[in-house]
Design a protein around this motif. Sequence first.
Motif, mmCIF file in Angstrom:
data_model
loop_
_atom_site.group_PDB
_atom_site.id
_atom_site.type_symbol
_atom_site.label_atom_id
_atom_site.label_comp_id
_atom_site.label_asym_id
_atom_site.label_seq_id
_atom_site.Cartn_x
_atom_site.Cartn_y
_atom_site.Cartn_z
ATOM 1 N N ARG A 226 0.892 -1.183 0.149
ATOM 2 C CA ARG A 226 0.010 0.045 -0.052
ATOM 3 C C ARG A 226 0.893 1.307 -0.021
ATOM 4 N NH1 ARG A 226 -3.512 -3.923 -1.480
ATOM 5 N NH2 ARG A 226 -4.434 -4.918 0.438
ATOM 6 N N ASN B 211 -0.568 -2.674 -7.389
ATOM 7 C CA ASN B 211 -1.955 -2.231 -7.288
ATOM 8 C C ASN B 211 -2.328 -1.448 -6.298
ATOM 9 O OD1 ASN B 211 -1.728 -4.120 -5.157
ATOM 10 N ND2 ASN B 211 -3.702 -5.097 -5.462
ATOM 11 N N THR C 111 -9.822 -8.763 -8.141
ATOM 12 C CA THR C 111 -9.569 -8.749 -6.751
ATOM 13 C C THR C 111 -9.392 -7.380 -6.375
ATOM 14 O OG1 THR C 111 -7.848 -9.572 -5.190
ATOM 15 C CG2 THR C 111 -7.198 -8.881 -7.507
ATOM 16 N N LYS D 229 -7.950 -13.473 -2.259
ATOM 17 C CA LYS D 229 -8.397 -13.660 -3.723
ATOM 18 C C LYS D 229 -7.099 -14.442 -4.218
ATOM 19 C CE LYS D 229 -12.493 -13.128 -5.180
ATOM 20 N NZ LYS D 229 -12.508 -12.348 -6.462
ATOM 21 N N HIS E 279 -5.506 -4.885 5.174
ATOM 22 C CA HIS E 279 -6.780 -3.937 4.955
ATOM 23 C C HIS E 279 -7.160 -3.668 6.266
ATOM 24 C CE1 HIS E 279 -7.895 -4.759 0.578
ATOM 25 N NE2 HIS E 279 -7.554 -6.056 0.997
HETATM 26 O O1 DOR Z 1 -6.348 -11.466 -1.499
HETATM 27 C C1 DOR Z 1 -5.965 -10.449 -1.872
HETATM 28 N N1 DOR Z 1 -5.726 -9.467 -1.708
HETATM 29 N N2 DOR Z 1 -5.632 -10.977 -3.657
HETATM 30 C C2 DOR Z 1 -5.047 -10.130 -4.297
HETATM 31 O O2 DOR Z 1 -4.751 -10.606 -5.326
HETATM 32 C C3 DOR Z 1 -4.956 -8.684 -3.901
HETATM 33 C C4 DOR Z 1 -4.637 -8.629 -2.694
HETATM 34 C C5 DOR Z 1 -4.703 -7.144 -2.172
HETATM 35 O O3 DOR Z 1 -4.203 -6.121 -2.827
HETATM 36 O O4 DOR Z 1 -5.434 -6.778 -0.972
#
Ligand code: DOR
Length: 360
Positions: free
Chosen positions: A24, A48, A115, A227, A259
């Motif tokens: 992050r 991402n 995801t 995911k 998260h």
């Molecule tokens: O569980 C997941 N979290 N799978 C992913 O591919 C992305 C990741 C995330 O960025 O939170």
Amino acid sequence: MSGWETETVSVEIVVPDDWHVHFRDDEMLAAVAPFTARGFHRALVMPNLVPPITNTTTAAAYRDRILASVGPDARGDFTPLMGLYLNDDLDVDDLLAGHRDGIVFAVKYYPAGATTNSEAGGASLAGYRSALEVMAGVGIPLLVHAESTDPEVDIFDREAAFLEAELAPICDEVPELKVTVEHVSTRAGLDFVRGHTGVAGSITPHHLTCDRSDLLANGLRPHLYCKPVINSREERLALVAAATSGDPRFFFGTDSAPHPLSDKESVSAKPGIFSAPHALEVVAELFYQRGALDRLEAFVSLNGAAHYGLEASAEVVRLERAVGEGVEGATTILSADGSEVRIFGVDAGRRWSRLSRRCC
Ligand code: DOR
Ligand code: ZN
């Protein structure tokens, strides 16, 4: 006390790499990156963010922010390797320059909508064929989130569906491309890796130690939601067999993905499990339970480096298993902006201690 109760188990391994991590940004980056820097020689950093990291300039700036957040003690021992996000914004000349200059290490493909923060991803891998050919030519690896987004495909079958429909044609048509199937979660994923030259698979601590009954059987556990979704016990045991076998095509990627509790304990929980603090201990405990501690080093420290054509770390770390349950540690971390994040693997974390790194 009887003999077995006092027996100390320990293992010395080359300092591991984490071949798949989410850091992050901003306060969350500052809160989570030190855990990875403390335990790992290198980490392959996922792009991402919002907006995603799609070019060399933003990758270099992100790398600087990561290094700033790990603190001066870890900086010399820890290298973040940067991935770029494959979408229409990616410019092949910029990618080549970034790779040549040692800023960009790999390119990550997310199917749009699969995801967390994948909205900017691709509609089809085939649409990036020309970029993939260029990558193959210079040895830039493709990292794949292998999950179909077809709503007709059952959630537990989406890895297999993506591999067959999207990745197989690319591997056939661009056979020199170095590919990593990220967070392999099924036998279909394992078989795909075994069936294609130049293709390897990363495996997470949570896919190795949890199955969908843990997620669903005793109350819905949003902190185990990720995911690809963790699959059946049968699939998990196949992953364990592959990871503990020493097969060089399989290696460790934590997919540590923090998260805030508010996003996990929600009507629509976000996928992602924060495992960086104890990920290594989780797999150490698993390998110990399987009588495979002698193969831990291959999985966490050697196989990934070999796949990517890199030297393993020149340092070793000693892991020691407590006789009892060990000392209880924190179950969450708190970032400076007040976000609390649940830590995966706390039980393994209290069982095992890492003794300081030293040169071999
Ligand atoms: O569980 C997941 N979290 N799978 C992913 O591919 C992305 C990741 C995330 O960025 O939170
Ligand atoms: Zn990930």
